[in-house]
Design a protein around this motif. Structure first.
Motif, short mmCIF file in Angstrom:
data_model
loop_
_atom_site.label_atom_id
_atom_site.label_comp_id
_atom_site.label_asym_id
_atom_site.label_seq_id
_atom_site.Cartn_x
_atom_site.Cartn_y
_atom_site.Cartn_z
N GLU A 46 5.54 4.99 6.19
CA GLU A 46 4.91 3.69 6.41
C GLU A 46 4.04 3.71 7.67
OE1 GLU A 46 6.08 -1.01 6.99
OE2 GLU A 46 7.50 0.34 5.99
N ALA A 47 4.51 4.39 8.72
CA ALA A 47 3.75 4.45 9.97
C ALA A 47 2.38 5.12 9.76
CB ALA A 47 4.54 5.20 11.03
N THR A 48 2.33 6.13 8.92
CA THR A 48 1.07 6.82 8.63
C THR A 48 0.11 5.87 7.94
OG1 THR A 48 2.22 8.93 8.42
CG2 THR A 48 0.03 8.78 7.41
N VAL A 49 0.61 5.14 6.96
CA VAL A 49 -0.24 4.19 6.23
C VAL A 49 -0.75 3.10 7.18
CG1 VAL A 49 -0.31 2.48 4.36
CG2 VAL A 49 0.84 4.69 4.01
N LYS A 50 0.13 2.61 8.05
CA LYS A 50 -0.29 1.57 9.00
C LYS A 50 -1.35 2.11 9.96
CE LYS A 50 3.67 -1.50 8.80
NZ LYS A 50 4.77 -2.13 9.53
N THR A 51 -1.22 3.35 10.37
CA THR A 51 -2.23 3.97 11.23
C THR A 51 -3.57 4.03 10.50
OG1 THR A 51 -0.60 5.29 12.44
CG2 THR A 51 -2.88 6.09 12.45
N LEU A 52 -3.53 4.45 9.24
CA LEU A 52 -4.77 4.52 8.46
C LEU A 52 -5.37 3.14 8.25
CD1 LEU A 52 -3.62 7.20 5.86
CD2 LEU A 52 -5.32 7.51 7.69
N LEU A 53 -4.54 2.13 7.99
CA LEU A 53 -5.03 0.76 7.86
C LEU A 53 -5.69 0.29 9.15
CD1 LEU A 53 -2.09 -0.80 5.82
CD2 LEU A 53 -4.45 -0.54 5.03
N ASN A 54 -5.08 0.61 10.29
CA ASN A 54 -5.67 0.21 11.59
C ASN A 54 -6.99 0.91 11.83
OD1 ASN A 54 -3.93 -1.78 12.60
ND2 ASN A 54 -2.43 -0.24 13.17
N ARG A 55 -7.09 2.18 11.47
CA ARG A 55 -8.37 2.89 11.62
C ARG A 55 -9.44 2.22 10.76
NH1 ARG A 55 -6.64 9.20 10.90
NH2 ARG A 55 -5.33 9.37 12.75
N VAL A 101 0.85 -1.20 0.00
CA VAL A 101 0.00 0.00 0.00
C VAL A 101 0.88 1.24 0.00
CG1 VAL A 101 -1.76 1.32 1.25
CG2 VAL A 101 -1.94 -1.18 1.13
N VAL A 102 1.92 1.25 0.82
CA VAL A 102 2.87 2.37 0.86
C VAL A 102 3.48 2.58 -0.53
CG1 VAL A 102 5.09 3.15 1.77
CG2 VAL A 102 3.42 2.14 3.31
N ALA A 103 3.91 1.51 -1.17
CA ALA A 103 4.52 1.60 -2.50
C ALA A 103 3.51 2.14 -3.53
CB ALA A 103 5.05 0.24 -2.93
N ALA A 104 2.27 1.70 -3.44
CA ALA A 104 1.25 2.16 -4.37
C ALA A 104 0.97 3.65 -4.21
CB ALA A 104 -0.04 1.35 -4.18
N LEU A 105 1.13 4.16 -3.00
CA LEU A 105 0.87 5.57 -2.71
C LEU A 105 2.09 6.46 -2.92
CD1 LEU A 105 -1.26 5.15 0.53
CD2 LEU A 105 -2.08 5.88 -1.73
N ALA A 106 3.25 5.87 -3.14
CA ALA A 106 4.50 6.62 -3.20
C ALA A 106 4.47 7.77 -4.20
CB ALA A 106 5.67 5.69 -3.49
N GLY A 107 3.87 7.59 -5.35
CA GLY A 107 3.84 8.65 -6.35
C GLY A 107 2.89 9.78 -6.02
N ALA A 108 1.80 9.46 -5.34
CA ALA A 108 0.76 10.45 -5.08
C ALA A 108 0.84 11.07 -3.68
CB ALA A 108 -0.62 9.81 -5.26
N GLN A 109 1.36 10.33 -2.72
CA GLN A 109 1.41 10.79 -1.34
C GLN A 109 2.84 10.65 -0.82
OE1 GLN A 109 -1.34 12.00 0.20
NE2 GLN A 109 -2.64 11.49 -1.52
N SER A 110 3.18 11.50 0.12
CA SER A 110 4.51 11.39 0.73
C SER A 110 4.40 10.88 2.17
CB SER A 110 5.21 12.75 0.70
OG SER A 110 4.43 13.71 1.39
N TRP A 111 3.47 9.95 2.37
CA TRP A 111 3.25 9.40 3.70
C TRP A 111 4.33 8.38 4.05
CZ3 TRP A 111 -2.55 8.16 2.53
CH2 TRP A 111 -3.29 9.34 2.60
#
Length: 123
Positions: A37-46, A25-35
């Protein structure tokens, strides 16, 4: 189900392809978002806590997949927008865009086609 704008970005990735690991998911967002990995994991947990996605253990990682269908979410979001801004009515929404020149000729043609189809269904 209420999901935030940031959560909807993660959902878009999962709606397009699943199951995915957090790293994917982090890799898929790399071009569009500068999040991070911890941010993505937080969003996944939410999203997990809200019941929008599921997680299955795959060795030492989890694979995530959507439970919430995109069509259901779009319907809820659009209904909420119509209710909040236009009293639940579509005509004032279209009028708003028309008045502010946000409707292209193509948009108008598509609206005409939709209206014709609705008229045909009601006859």
């Amino acid at each position: 189900m209420q999901i935030s704008d940031a959560e909807s970005v993660v959902m878009d990735v999962l709606w397009q392809r699943h199951p995915l690991s957090a790293e994917e998911v982090v890799a898929a967002l790399a071009g569009a978002q500068s999040w991070q990995e911890a941010t993505v994991k937080t969003l996944l947990n939410r999203l997990l806590n809200k019941g929008a996605i599921r997680a299955e253990k795959d060795g030492r990682r989890y694979l995530y997949a959507p439970l919430l269908k995109r069509e259901e979410w779009v319907m809820e979001e659009s209904q909420g927008l119509l209710e909040r801004l236009f009293g639940g009515r579509v005509a004032p929404l279209v009028a708003h865009f028309s008045e502010h020149r946000k409707l292209s000729r193509k948009d108008i043609a598509e609206l005409r086609k939709l209206l014709d189809e609705l008229d045909d269904e009601r006859r």
